[in-house]
Write a protein that holds these residues in place. Structure first.
Motif, PDB file in Angstrom:
ATOM      1  N   GLU A  55       0.848  -1.188   0.000  1.00 29.62           N
ATOM      2  CA  GLU A  55       0.000   0.000   0.000  1.00 29.62           C
ATOM      3  C   GLU A  55       0.884   1.238   0.000  1.00 29.62           C
ATOM      4  O   GLU A  55       2.017   1.201   0.467  1.00 29.62           O
ATOM      5  CB  GLU A  55      -0.973   0.015   1.190  1.00 29.62           C
ATOM      6  CG  GLU A  55      -0.333   0.019   2.542  1.00 29.62           C
ATOM      7  CD  GLU A  55      -1.331  -0.114   3.692  1.00 29.62           C
ATOM      8  OE1 GLU A  55      -2.536  -0.265   3.448  1.00 29.62           O
ATOM      9  OE2 GLU A  55      -0.888  -0.060   4.833  1.00 29.62           O
ATOM     10  N   ASN A  56       0.344   2.297  -0.545  1.00 29.19           N
ATOM     11  CA  ASN A  56       1.062   3.568  -0.619  1.00 29.19           C
ATOM     12  C   ASN A  56       2.450   3.415  -1.249  1.00 29.19           C
ATOM     13  O   ASN A  56       3.434   3.961  -0.752  1.00 29.19           O
ATOM     14  CB  ASN A  56       1.179   4.219   0.766  1.00 29.19           C
ATOM     15  CG  ASN A  56      -0.166   4.484   1.387  1.00 29.19           C
ATOM     16  OD1 ASN A  56      -1.123   4.812   0.694  1.00 29.19           O
ATOM     17  ND2 ASN A  56      -0.251   4.323   2.689  1.00 29.19           N
ATOM     18  N   LYS A  57       2.514   2.624  -2.304  1.00 27.53           N
ATOM     19  CA  LYS A  57       3.751   2.408  -3.067  1.00 27.53           C
ATOM     20  C   LYS A  57       4.869   1.801  -2.236  1.00 27.53           C
ATOM     21  O   LYS A  57       6.044   1.987  -2.525  1.00 27.53           O
ATOM     22  CB  LYS A  57       4.219   3.714  -3.717  1.00 27.53           C
ATOM     23  CG  LYS A  57       3.209   4.301  -4.677  1.00 27.53           C
ATOM     24  CD  LYS A  57       3.718   5.584  -5.274  1.00 27.53           C
ATOM     25  CE  LYS A  57       2.659   6.189  -6.183  1.00 27.53           C
ATOM     26  NZ  LYS A  57       3.088   7.447  -6.771  1.00 27.53           N
TER      27      LYS A  57
END
Length: 159
Positions: free
Chosen positions: A91-93
């Motif tokens: 998540e979130n790169k």
């Protein structure tokens, strides 16, 4: 034949043509084929698509019996709960190791959604309160203006 049975095929399904199989049965067939390759690592990307609960459980059992490595990409908490030894969250790169089980991650997601909903509600309330205060200030200014006009009129009539 044993591999097909491991993923839930019975005698009737084994006689069916591939074209006549549903998406779920085709997924099971693909998993059985992968198991026959004796690969050292399987990469399963959303393998529960088109599968019913019984098929998901059969897939979990087949994965448990598989002797190689497995990388499973899935949103299916039921399958993950049954087969995952290690969970990585993307998540979130970023990718990070999740230290507890999938049930705790599911609770984390639920708590996060609840917190975000409360924050959105509080932000909406603050915005509505600010709009209300701005309207009240406009009304106060208008009232003061009207009072000034009335006072000026009274002064003019007294002169």
């Amino acid at each position: 034949i044993n591999t097909l049975m491991q993923v839930g095929f019975d005698d009737e399904k084994m006689k069916a043509t591939i074209q006549s199989l549903s998406g779920g049965w085709r997924m099971k067939l693909a998993i059985a084929r992968a198991m026959l390759w004796n690969a050292e690592v399987l990469l399963l990307d959303e393998p529960t698509n088109h599968l019913d609960l019984e098929a998901i459980d059969a897939l979990a059992e087949a994965i448990k019996r598989y002797n190689g490595g497995l990388v499973l990409v899935s949103h299916d908490f039921r399958l993950i709960d049954q087969v995952a030894d290690k969970i990585w969250v993307c998540e979130n790169k970023t990718v990070r190791d999740w230290k507890t089980d999938i049930r705790m991650y599911k609770k984390h997601l639920s708590d996060k959604a609840d917190r975000e909903a409360r924050e959105r509600k509080a932000a909406k309330k603050a915005e509505a309160d600010a709009e209300k205060e701005a309207m009240m200030n406009k009304m106060r200014t208008a009232i003061r203006g009207e009072e000034a006009v009335k006072l000026a009129e009274e002064l003019q009539t007294k002169e």
